[in-house]
Design a protein around this motif. Structure first.
Motif, PDB file in Angstrom:
ATOM      1  N   ARG A 574     -43.242  61.767 -58.092  1.00  0.00           N
ATOM      2  CA  ARG A 574     -43.505  60.340 -57.876  1.00  0.00           C
ATOM      3  C   ARG A 574     -42.254  59.504 -58.180  1.00  0.00           C
ATOM      4  O   ARG A 574     -41.873  58.625 -57.403  1.00  0.00           O
ATOM      5  CB  ARG A 574     -44.660  59.889 -58.788  1.00  0.00           C
ATOM      6  CG  ARG A 574     -45.137  58.464 -58.554  1.00  0.00           C
ATOM      7  CD  ARG A 574     -46.164  58.041 -59.600  1.00  0.00           C
ATOM      8  NE  ARG A 574     -45.552  57.822 -60.906  1.00  0.00           N
ATOM      9  CZ  ARG A 574     -44.941  56.707 -61.282  1.00  0.00           C
ATOM     10  NH1 ARG A 574     -44.864  55.693 -60.443  1.00  0.00           N
ATOM     11  NH2 ARG A 574     -44.404  56.592 -62.477  1.00  0.00           N
ATOM     12  N   VAL A 575     -41.599  59.826 -59.287  1.00  0.00           N
ATOM     13  CA  VAL A 575     -40.423  59.044 -59.690  1.00  0.00           C
ATOM     14  C   VAL A 575     -39.248  59.322 -58.750  1.00  0.00           C
ATOM     15  O   VAL A 575     -38.571  58.393 -58.291  1.00  0.00           O
ATOM     16  CB  VAL A 575     -40.045  59.365 -61.144  1.00  0.00           C
ATOM     17  CG1 VAL A 575     -38.711  58.723 -61.516  1.00  0.00           C
ATOM     18  CG2 VAL A 575     -41.143  58.892 -62.097  1.00  0.00           C
ATOM     19  N   LEU A 576     -39.018  60.600 -58.454  1.00  0.00           N
ATOM     20  CA  LEU A 576     -37.860  60.947 -57.627  1.00  0.00           C
ATOM     21  C   LEU A 576     -38.009  60.464 -56.187  1.00  0.00           C
ATOM     22  O   LEU A 576     -37.010  60.228 -55.494  1.00  0.00           O
ATOM     23  CB  LEU A 576     -37.623  62.464 -57.636  1.00  0.00           C
ATOM     24  CG  LEU A 576     -37.240  63.089 -58.977  1.00  0.00           C
ATOM     25  CD1 LEU A 576     -37.043  64.588 -58.822  1.00  0.00           C
ATOM     26  CD2 LEU A 576     -35.962  62.446 -59.528  1.00  0.00           C
ATOM     27  N   SER A 577     -39.240  60.304 -55.719  1.00  0.00           N
ATOM     28  CA  SER A 577     -39.437  59.936 -54.318  1.00  0.00           C
ATOM     29  C   SER A 577     -39.405  58.424 -54.107  1.00  0.00           C
ATOM     30  O   SER A 577     -39.527  57.954 -52.971  1.00  0.00           O
ATOM     31  CB  SER A 577     -40.756  60.513 -53.796  1.00  0.00           C
ATOM     32  OG  SER A 577     -41.832  60.055 -54.585  1.00  0.00           O
ATOM     33  N   GLN A 578     -39.244  57.653 -55.195  1.00  0.00           N
ATOM     34  CA  GLN A 578     -39.147  56.207 -55.017  1.00  0.00           C
ATOM     35  C   GLN A 578     -37.871  55.867 -54.247  1.00  0.00           C
ATOM     36  O   GLN A 578     -36.866  56.570 -54.348  1.00  0.00           O
ATOM     37  CB  GLN A 578     -39.163  55.509 -56.376  1.00  0.00           C
ATOM     38  CG  GLN A 578     -40.538  55.588 -57.047  1.00  0.00           C
ATOM     39  CD  GLN A 578     -40.529  55.126 -58.490  1.00  0.00           C
ATOM     40  OE1 GLN A 578     -39.491  54.798 -59.032  1.00  0.00           O
ATOM     41  NE2 GLN A 578     -41.697  55.117 -59.098  1.00  0.00           N
ATOM     42  N   THR A 579     -37.952  54.794 -53.518  1.00  0.00           N
ATOM     43  CA  THR A 579     -36.788  54.432 -52.705  1.00  0.00           C
ATOM     44  C   THR A 579     -35.612  54.002 -53.587  1.00  0.00           C
ATOM     45  O   THR A 579     -35.790  53.591 -54.723  1.00  0.00           O
ATOM     46  CB  THR A 579     -37.139  53.271 -51.751  1.00  0.00           C
ATOM     47  OG1 THR A 579     -37.667  52.210 -52.532  1.00  0.00           O
ATOM     48  CG2 THR A 579     -38.154  53.696 -50.709  1.00  0.00           C
ATOM     49  N   GLY A 580     -34.451  54.087 -53.026  1.00  0.00           N
ATOM     50  CA  GLY A 580     -33.256  53.720 -53.779  1.00  0.00           C
ATOM     51  C   GLY A 580     -32.559  54.950 -54.317  1.00  0.00           C
ATOM     52  O   GLY A 580     -33.084  56.064 -54.264  1.00  0.00           O
ATOM     53  N   LYS A 581     -31.348  54.724 -54.804  1.00  0.00           N
ATOM     54  CA  LYS A 581     -30.550  55.845 -55.292  1.00  0.00           C
ATOM     55  C   LYS A 581     -30.753  56.032 -56.783  1.00  0.00           C
ATOM     56  O   LYS A 581     -31.162  55.111 -57.496  1.00  0.00           O
ATOM     57  CB  LYS A 581     -29.085  55.600 -54.965  1.00  0.00           C
ATOM     58  CG  LYS A 581     -28.858  55.534 -53.445  1.00  0.00           C
ATOM     59  CD  LYS A 581     -27.458  55.855 -53.053  1.00  0.00           C
ATOM     60  CE  LYS A 581     -27.357  56.005 -51.526  1.00  0.00           C
ATOM     61  NZ  LYS A 581     -26.039  56.458 -51.094  1.00  0.00           N
ATOM     62  N   LEU A 582     -30.444  57.216 -57.237  1.00  0.00           N
ATOM     63  CA  LEU A 582     -30.707  57.588 -58.628  1.00  0.00           C
ATOM     64  C   LEU A 582     -29.408  57.867 -59.375  1.00  0.00           C
ATOM     65  O   LEU A 582     -28.417  58.308 -58.781  1.00  0.00           O
ATOM     66  CB  LEU A 582     -31.604  58.830 -58.665  1.00  0.00           C
ATOM     67  CG  LEU A 582     -33.011  58.639 -58.069  1.00  0.00           C
ATOM     68  CD1 LEU A 582     -33.638  59.981 -57.734  1.00  0.00           C
ATOM     69  CD2 LEU A 582     -33.885  57.859 -59.054  1.00  0.00           C
ATOM     70  N   SER A 583     -29.456  57.637 -60.677  1.00  0.00           N
ATOM     71  CA  SER A 583     -28.272  57.855 -61.514  1.00  0.00           C
ATOM     72  C   SER A 583     -28.613  58.825 -62.648  1.00  0.00           C
ATOM     73  O   SER A 583     -29.784  59.194 -62.852  1.00  0.00           O
ATOM     74  CB  SER A 583     -27.826  56.530 -62.130  1.00  0.00           C
ATOM     75  OG  SER A 583     -28.812  56.075 -63.037  1.00  0.00           O
ATOM     76  N   ALA A 584     -27.585  59.210 -63.412  1.00  0.00           N
ATOM     77  CA  ALA A 584     -27.809  60.079 -64.565  1.00  0.00           C
ATOM     78  C   ALA A 584     -28.738  59.407 -65.570  1.00  0.00           C
ATOM     79  O   ALA A 584     -29.567  60.064 -66.208  1.00  0.00           O
ATOM     80  CB  ALA A 584     -26.474  60.425 -65.224  1.00  0.00           C
TER      81      ALA A 584
END
Lengths: 847, 132
Positions: A574-584
């Protein structure tokens, strides 16, 4: 006074004095004997007082051992000088000029900080704990010798060719450990627990390292699921068992490898067909082994709901443009920890991460090009066989139409303070006979297949790209792990590598006939095991969930009784599939995420059920729940209400069945699969019916038959009412004070089970379903290592709940626990960075 | 007599301390026996023997404290022994072991000697009695 009278008086006086001297001597001898006895042999619970408390060579040497300074040492067996740098928190960096020296120095460093832990680990697997702790460990020793870690390790060692790199690494590592043992013996500086228990470590051997690897395999993959299933089927019947404990999970899950799946034509899918009957004799055998395993110390056997997380995000979805990777394997948390953090540099290796003391190499970490972490894959690797015997063939069993003799292996188990125990182990073609009560039952366990997992690990340590990583994993057998992967070119992948046993026929989730037709015939070919590389979603994850959908053609284990219920997996997805880019930083936040996915699903349904039906205290409690963000935080009263409600709802739904059907397995052991079933029903607006409402004619088929049952609304209200009453009794009448921290605490336990050396118990966040896993009350399991890699920024950060040293007097005994508790991380430095870091110490190891 | 006792205490402590450093933890007992045999009076020999044992072990603890700091080790030992992190208990216990070894040795030496020969007889050292 006449002379004779004076003489008589003198003589009497002398006689009295003589008698008094004798009494004095006797008293002195008795007291001296008592003092010397206590000093040499101890008294009651006290160890031998003399050698133990000798300030120069006894337990007090832990003060010297805890003092870390720059040192120059000579180590036998080194080929070239080795440089060791110790950061201020004990993270160790080894720079060697040959691979041989790298492994030798690793052995020395491990033994320098963890020798007692290493000795305990090898003794556990070799069935030698009783030799030092007495008969309290006898059942564990008997079990281990029956199961056969020692036999397997011996076979693995004998299979290694003289020039094999794993053999060379094991020999060099052993030399390093033995260098340290020789050093402490010469200096009379044995680690404190050896002194207190009054024994000396014997030399380390390569087989000991293979045993330690076997310990981990057993912890993660040996279980009694088929026996539990047999007991359930015998009491509940095949229909209920099939519905409540199905092959494929009944609740929504997030498999990381959704297919489509390529298959070999010869594969025959295993499905739950007509159930084989469980005889009373088979049930007796199952109950015997189940009870025996339950009595073993925590952590020896894999239990349901195992927990670990890992995931990776491709460069295309990361803020820095490089791949991100996070890993937090969840294990029994101990002091000292199972992990030792180090970096290893030599001509052949440039790795950094954590390894297990007693084994060479980095198990989780990174090298210059790739990073990896692992979670337990949870597939079934333990199978039970009911051997066919009869009185006309004593000592034999029928297999493939032929009566065969059992192979017998004899062991002596030395017992501290008692007579040596003689143990005879029977082996059938399937494996060791684990019980002869009821029906003779043997166990086939993948951990008993000789494998070269160390060689695989060395291959991973040296891999520079996905292909090399994948090729290395082809040789990995057990325990089956989900190996997550990310590299410096933005690629990500996940491979659930290991042995996936396949049977020719039968129902492998139950004990099977040992007559040959249900034997293991091989494993799923490597190309067909669950795996994914650079998926279109740009992220990939595992959290012990079933990795594949119901369409996967191979049997990998029952869906609900060993795989995790999937809530962590769902939350991570659920968290990883949210839109936008991810950081450390996002990776770190997710590793300490306390959102309970199940609560997020069920609470809205519960609130609907409760609407308009409550007053007073119950309404206050419902209001707290209604405003809740589903996070299991220490200060949250709603978290306590939710957790208690769900446990009450499971109990309310199934305890009547357990009583009516006289189920011998503790219901609470099965809360995960039962909760999954209730979750699926609740999402569909349904409940489980109560057994009294089913007539005798249909009882065996209930609840699939139409029978009276409470509506979901009424069932939820009833469980909620029980919940608030219970919490009022436990924490008082004000629902705002029912905070999670009052109910839920965590303890990091001392490995030797010395309570005074535990960390905690201390209120902590999370529960069994949250990414920050904290199962149990108090919780003793959880994230044993947290690592976050950002290949775009070139940063590697990690921590673990413990410290590098097993010495309780050392600053490095538990110094990282608070860092870990607070969700903080430390940079994983290179050896050059470490050498110039503040407070670093240097050791020069010379030939 | 006081001088002799002080000398015996110093010598006994030194011998026991060196021996304990070398791992011979029972040295205070032997030193105590020697003191017991050497001294005619139990009320002198036993305290001297006990003090020698106490000092031999205690001074080594003091040295450890100066060199490495004993606090965490004492807390750890207390915890292992089941006393929580009470640092004082293992320290007291350690000193008591040294003391008891010296005391029992001296008592045994005294008692044995008194049985073998009369006071002032064929023993190793004959100290002049004070006040005669």
């Amino acid at each position: 006074m006449p002379q004779n009278v004076r003489d008589s008086g003198w003589l009497k006086l002398r006689a009295m004095k003589g008698a008094r001297s004798k009494v004095n001597l006797v008293a002195a001898v008795i007291v001296s004997a008592a003092v010397l006895y206590a000093a040499f042999f101890g008294a009651g619970p006290l160890p031998p007082l003399g050698p133990t408390f000798n300030p120069a060579t006894g337990a007090w040497t832990m003060a010297l051992d805890a003092t870390i300074r720059n040192e120059t040492l000579r180590l036998a067996g080194l080929e070239q000088p080795v440089k060791v740098t110790l950061e201020s928190d004990g993270t160790t960096h080894i720079v060697a000029q040959t691979d041989h020296d790298l492994f030798l120095a690793t052995g020395y460093v491990h033994a320098r900080f963890r020798l007692f832990q290493m000795d305990l680990l090898r003794r556990q697997g070799e069935g030698r704990l009783s030799e030092v702790v007495g008969k309290a460990a006898l059942e564990s020793d008997r079990f281990e010798l029956q199961l056969g870690l020692l036999r397997t390790a011996q076979l693995e060692w004998s299979a290694l060719a003289p020039d094999h790199r794993a053999r060379k690494a094991l020999v060099a590592y052993s030399q390093g450990v033995n260098d340290r043992i020789a050093q402490v013996e010469a200096d009379h500086q044995l680690p404190v627990m050896f002194t207190l228990l009054g024994y000396h470590p014997r030399p380390w051997t390569p087989i000991d390292s293979l045993i330690v690897k076997g310990d981990m395999t057993q912890t993660l993959n040996f279980n009694d699921t088929p026996l539990v299933m047999a007991l359930l089927q015998q009491s509940l019947g095949p229909n209920l068992t099939g519905q409540w404990f199905p092959l494929v999970p009944p609740n929504p899950q997030s498999p990381y490898d959704p297919g489509p799946y390529a298959t070999q034509p010869s594969v025959v899918p295993i499905v739950a067909t007509a159930a084989q009957p469980i005889t009373d004799q088979a049930a007796l055998a199952a109950a015997d082994v189940h009870q025996r395993l339950a009595a073993l110390p925590a952590g020896l056997v894999a239990t349901t709901g195992g927990a670990s997380n890992n995931w990776a995000v491709a460069g295309a979805k990361s803020t820095n443009g490089g791949a991100l990777m996070a890993g937090d394997p969840h294990l029994h948390l101990t002091l000292p920890a199972i992990w030792f953090q180090l970096s290893m540099d030599s001509p052949g290796y440039h790795t950094s991460g954590v390894g297990i003391p007693g084994t060479p190499g980095v198990l989780i970490g990174h090298n210059q090009h790739i990073s990896w972490s692992l979670t337990d894959a949870q597939n079934q690797q333990t199978f039970y066989y009911l051997e066919h015997e009869d009185s006309t063939h004593p000592g034999q069993y029928l297999w493939n139409g032929v009566w065969r003799k059992y192979t017998m292996v004899a062991y002596d188990i030395p017992v501290h303070g008692g007579p040596t125990e003689h143990l005879a182990v029977k082996l059938s073609v399937h494996g060791p006979v684990i019980t002869e009560r009821g029906q003779t039952t043997s166990v086939w366990w993948a951990g008993n297949i000789p494998s070269q997992d160390l060689d695989v690990l060395m291959g991973i340590n040296q891999a520079a790209d996905y292909q090399a990583f994948r090729n290395a994993l082809k040789g990995w057998y057990s325990p089956t792990h989900n190996f997550v992967y990310a590299d410096d070119r933005g690629n990500i992948g996940l491979i659930s590598a290991g042995y996936y046993p396949q049977v020719a026929a039968g129902q492998p989730w139950l004990p099977m006939a040992g007559t040959g037709e249900n034997d293991i015939i091989g494993t799923i070919p490597f190309d067909y095991i669950p795996q994914a590389y650079n998926p279109p979603s740009n992220f990939i994850w595992s959290a012990n969930q079933r990795q594949v959908t119901a369409d996967y053609p191979y049997y990998i284990g029952t869906g609900s009784n060993f795989f995790n219920p999937g809530y962590r997996s769902n939350e991570i997805k659920r968290v990883l599939s949210q839109t936008g880019k991810l950081s450390a930083a996002d990776m770190m936040a997710l590793q300490t995420d306390t959102r309970d996915f199940l609560a997020g699903e069920i609470t809205p349904i519960l609130m609907q059920a409760l609407a308009g039906a409550l007053t007073g205290r119950d309404q206050q409690a419902a209001d707290l729940l209604g405003a809740w963000d589903n996070r299991m935080e220490i200060s949250s009263a709603a978290a306590t209400i939710w957790w208690t409600f769900w446990q009450e709802y499971i109990a309310q739904s199934f305890d009547p069945w357990w009583k009516a059907k006289k189920v011998s397995v503790d219901r609470s052991e099965l809360n995960d699969p039962l909760g999954q079933y209730l979750e699926a029903l609740a999402l569909a607006g349904k409940t489980v019916c109560a057994p009294p409402n089913c007539t005798a004619a249909v009882a065996s088929a209930c609840p699939s038959v139409a029978c009276e049952r409470l509506s979901l609304t009424l069932a939820f209200r009833k469980a909620f009412s029980t919940t608030t009453a219970k919490l009022t009794r436990q924490f008082g009448a004000d629902p705002k004070k029912w905070t999670w921290g009052r109910m839920h605490q965590r303890t990091v336990e001392n490995l030797a089970q010395i309570k005074g050396l535990d960390y905690g118990p201390r209120p902590d966040r999370g529960d069994a379903n949250t990414p920050l896993a904290a199962p149990g009350f108090p919780s003793t399991d959880g994230p044993s290592w947290r690592m976050v890699v950002d290949w775009g920024a070139g940063t590697f950060q990690a921590t673990y709940p413990g410290g590098q040293s097993e010495n309780p007097a050392s600053n490095w005994y538990s110094d990282r626990v608070d860092t870990w508790w607070n969700g903080e991380y430390a940079a994983m430095l290179t050896s050059d960075q470490a050498a110039s870091s503040r407070g670093a110490k240097a050791w020069s190891l010379n030939p | 007599m006081r001088l002799a006792a002080a000398a015996a205490l110093t010598a006994g402590t030194a011998v026991a301390l060196v021996a304990v450093m070398l791992g011979v933890w029972w040295a205070p007992f032997v030193v105590g026996i020697a003191i017991g045999i050497a001294f005619p009076r139990a009320r002198i020999a036993i305290p001297v023997g006990a003090a020698a044992g106490f000092l031999a072990w205690g001074l080594l603890l003091v040295a450890d404290q100066i060199l490495y700091g004993l606090g965490p080790a004492a807390q750890g030992l207390g915890a292992i022994m089941g006393f929580g992190r009470q640092a004082a208990i293992p320290v007291i216990l350690t000193c008591m072991v040294g003391l008891l070894l010296g005391l029992s040795g001296a008592w045994l030496g005294c008692a044995g000697r008194s049985l073998v020969g009369p006071r002032g007889g064929s023993h190793l050292l004959q100290w002049p009695r004070e006040g005669r």
